[in-house]
Design a protein around this motif. Structure first.
Motif, mmCIF file in Angstrom:
data_model
loop_
_atom_site.group_PDB
_atom_site.id
_atom_site.type_symbol
_atom_site.label_atom_id
_atom_site.label_comp_id
_atom_site.label_asym_id
_atom_site.label_seq_id
_atom_site.Cartn_x
_atom_site.Cartn_y
_atom_site.Cartn_z
ATOM 1 N N ILE A 172 90.562 87.083 41.550
ATOM 2 C CA ILE A 172 91.113 86.184 42.278
ATOM 3 C C ILE A 172 90.478 85.223 43.376
ATOM 4 O O ILE A 172 91.493 85.370 43.894
ATOM 5 N N GLU A 173 89.965 86.892 44.232
ATOM 6 C CA GLU A 173 89.482 86.198 45.257
ATOM 7 C C GLU A 173 88.806 84.492 45.052
ATOM 8 O O GLU A 173 88.763 83.907 46.307
ATOM 9 N N GLY A 174 88.402 84.553 44.038
ATOM 10 C CA GLY A 174 87.199 83.511 43.855
ATOM 11 C C GLY A 174 88.451 81.663 43.359
ATOM 12 O O GLY A 174 87.916 81.087 44.188
ATOM 13 N N LEU A 175 88.796 82.456 42.890
ATOM 14 C CA LEU A 175 89.955 81.253 43.144
ATOM 15 C C LEU A 175 91.050 81.239 44.096
ATOM 16 O O LEU A 175 91.868 80.185 44.433
ATOM 17 N N VAL A 176 91.746 81.823 44.433
ATOM 18 C CA VAL A 176 92.477 81.660 45.974
ATOM 19 C C VAL A 176 91.427 80.823 46.836
ATOM 20 O O VAL A 176 92.101 80.106 46.986
ATOM 21 N N ARG A 177 90.133 80.773 46.785
ATOM 22 C CA ARG A 177 89.667 79.798 48.038
ATOM 23 C C ARG A 177 89.393 79.011 47.070
ATOM 24 O O ARG A 177 89.314 78.162 47.541
#
Length: 455
Positions: A318-323
């Motif tokens: 999720i953190e990668g997709l948020v970036r």
């Protein structure tokens, strides 16, 4: 347990317990019968002994009357109504008898004698009533004394049958207690044997559960020899299925690459040309690419869903997709603040599939949100709950089910990750999960993605 099915443990226990109960019951009946027969023979032998002793001690006086040379040895014959009696009768020519002697135990009573004829030395056994109305077993014999061969004496010995019944009853009580204790011990031993014998099946079930949850890929070979063939066959099936899945995925990938090459040539040719035909070819090439990507994704997810050993951490994905989404939609604010528990949660599947599903949902939320998109993770006993809330206009309740069906078109299906909401729903279903469209608490739309939780 399915309706109508019966536990193997229950069958074995019931069969063993019934057999033990039947065997112990038959053994008890046989033992009691043997004891009763032996006691009855002993009872009859005792009567014969008393009769022989009476005959041996019987003499004739000067008047021709029978007398006892000495008393019989059993002291019960001297105690009134003791249950053991003797009687001597002088026989008349008409076979009637006159009492000449009787034991002191008869007191003033006499033994009833059936009117039967006996030859000299012959014995008969009868069942008659005693002085107190008790049932007596009587043994009689006719003898002719040597001093008076023209005379006949009837010698009678009788004993109370309670002397036989009481030991039988005591033995029966002791036998029932002993056999009940034996049956209980055998039943406990049978139950222990059944539980111990079925323990390998319980272990096999636990290994299958671990296999289902993805915590192992094959069954161990350390099983009893009776179960080893089943374990070997199961491992062979698992290995063959894994080979089939791997080969099918490779073939699907090869086919996709083989088809994409001529599609690319057609797309380049259509791009260099003008006119309605070129535009038609260009649109069909795009549609074909989308179909290929869609079916490849479904095939990959279908294969990955069968591999229970796959797992990935959700928070880093999720953190990668948020970036990425913050660069694609810079005017939107994506908020994701997982706690320690949420950061440790694992998705039972491929990280790429999770990226495709969440990427599509985040892209849709970025397109329709006014300013805020919030992502949250929670879980129950079996599933992850991934909630993506936006503050946009939302979707009417009557349109939500249609947007999750294949073939429905809408702006939400313009996928930034290459997939629409219907495909996300299909992918989640392949993982035995679900996509739900709900109302966000602060207004807008909540897309809740339910996926299997890895333990």
């Amino acid at each position: 347990m399915k309706a109508g099915s019966t536990s193997l443990r229950f069958r074995l226990l019931v069969g063993t317990l019934v057999w033990v109960a039947a065997t112990v019951g038959i053994a008890g009946w046989v033992l009691q019968s043997m004891f009763e027969q032996q006691l009855s023979r002993q009872f009859d032998n005792e009567l014969s002994m008393h009769l022989a002793q009476l005959a041996a001690h019987l003499e004739t006086d000067a008047g021709g009357n029978p007398v006892l040379a000495r008393p019989l040895s059993d002291p019960r014959l001297e105690r009134p109504y003791s249950g053991l009696y003797w009687q001597v009768e002088r026989m008349a020519p008409d076979n009637s008898g006159v009492i000449a002697l009787r034991s002191r135990s008869l007191w003033d009573a006499q033994l009833p004698v059936p009117a039967d004829r006996l030859a000299d030395g012959e014995r008969h056994t009868h069942r008659v009533s005693g002085p107190d109305g008790e049932a007596l077993r009587m043994l009689e014999q006719v003898m002719q004394p040597a001093e008076g061969p023209d005379q006949s004496w009837r010698l009678i010995v009788a004993a109370d049958e309670r002397l036989l019944a009481e030991p039988v009853a005591r033995f029966r009580t002791l036998l029932i207690g002993a056999l009940a204790l034996l049956a209980l011990g055998l039943m406990v031993a049978a139950a222990f044997q059944v539980v111990a014998g079925l323990r390998p099946l319980k272990r096999l079930r636990e290994e299958l559960s671990l296999l289902r949850d993805g915590r192992r890929t094959t069954l161990s070979e350390d099983h009893p020899s009776e179960i080893e063939p089943v374990v070997d066959e199961l491992n062979a099936v698992l290995s063959r299925n894994a080979d089939f899945v791997t080969r099918a995925r490779h073939q699907a990938g090869n086919l996709a690459h083989a088809v994409k090459t001529p599609l690319a040539v057609m797309a380049n040719a259509a791009a260099e040309a003008d006119g309605p035909f070129a535009e038609l070819v260009h649109n069909q090439v795009i549609a074909a690419r989308q179909q290929i990507d869609r079916h490849l994704a479904l095939a990959r997810v279908a294969a990955a869903a069968q591999d229970k050993g796959l797992r990935c951490q959700v928070a880093p994905v999720i953190e990668g997709l948020v970036r990425v989404m913050q660069r694609v939609h810079p005017e939107r604010s994506f908020t994701f603040t997982p706690g320690e528990t949420a950061r440790e949660m694992l998705f039972r599947g491929e990280a790429q599939d999770l990226q495709e599903m969440l990427g599509n949902l985040l892209d849709n939320a970025g397109k329709w949100a006014c300013s805020q998109i919030r992502i949250a993770i929670s879980a129950d006993a079996e599933q992850l709950h991934l909630d993506i809330d936006d503050d946009g206009p939302g979707i009417p309740v009557d349109r939500r089910a249609a947007l999750l069906q294949r073939g429905q078109r809408g702006d939400e299906k313009v996928a930034g990750a290459g997939l629409g909401l219907a495909i996300v729903s299909e992918l989640a279903t392949l993982y035995q999960g679900q996509l739900e469209l709900l109302d966000a608490p602060g207004g807008g739309l909540r897309a809740r993605l339910k996926l299997p939780l890895a333990r």
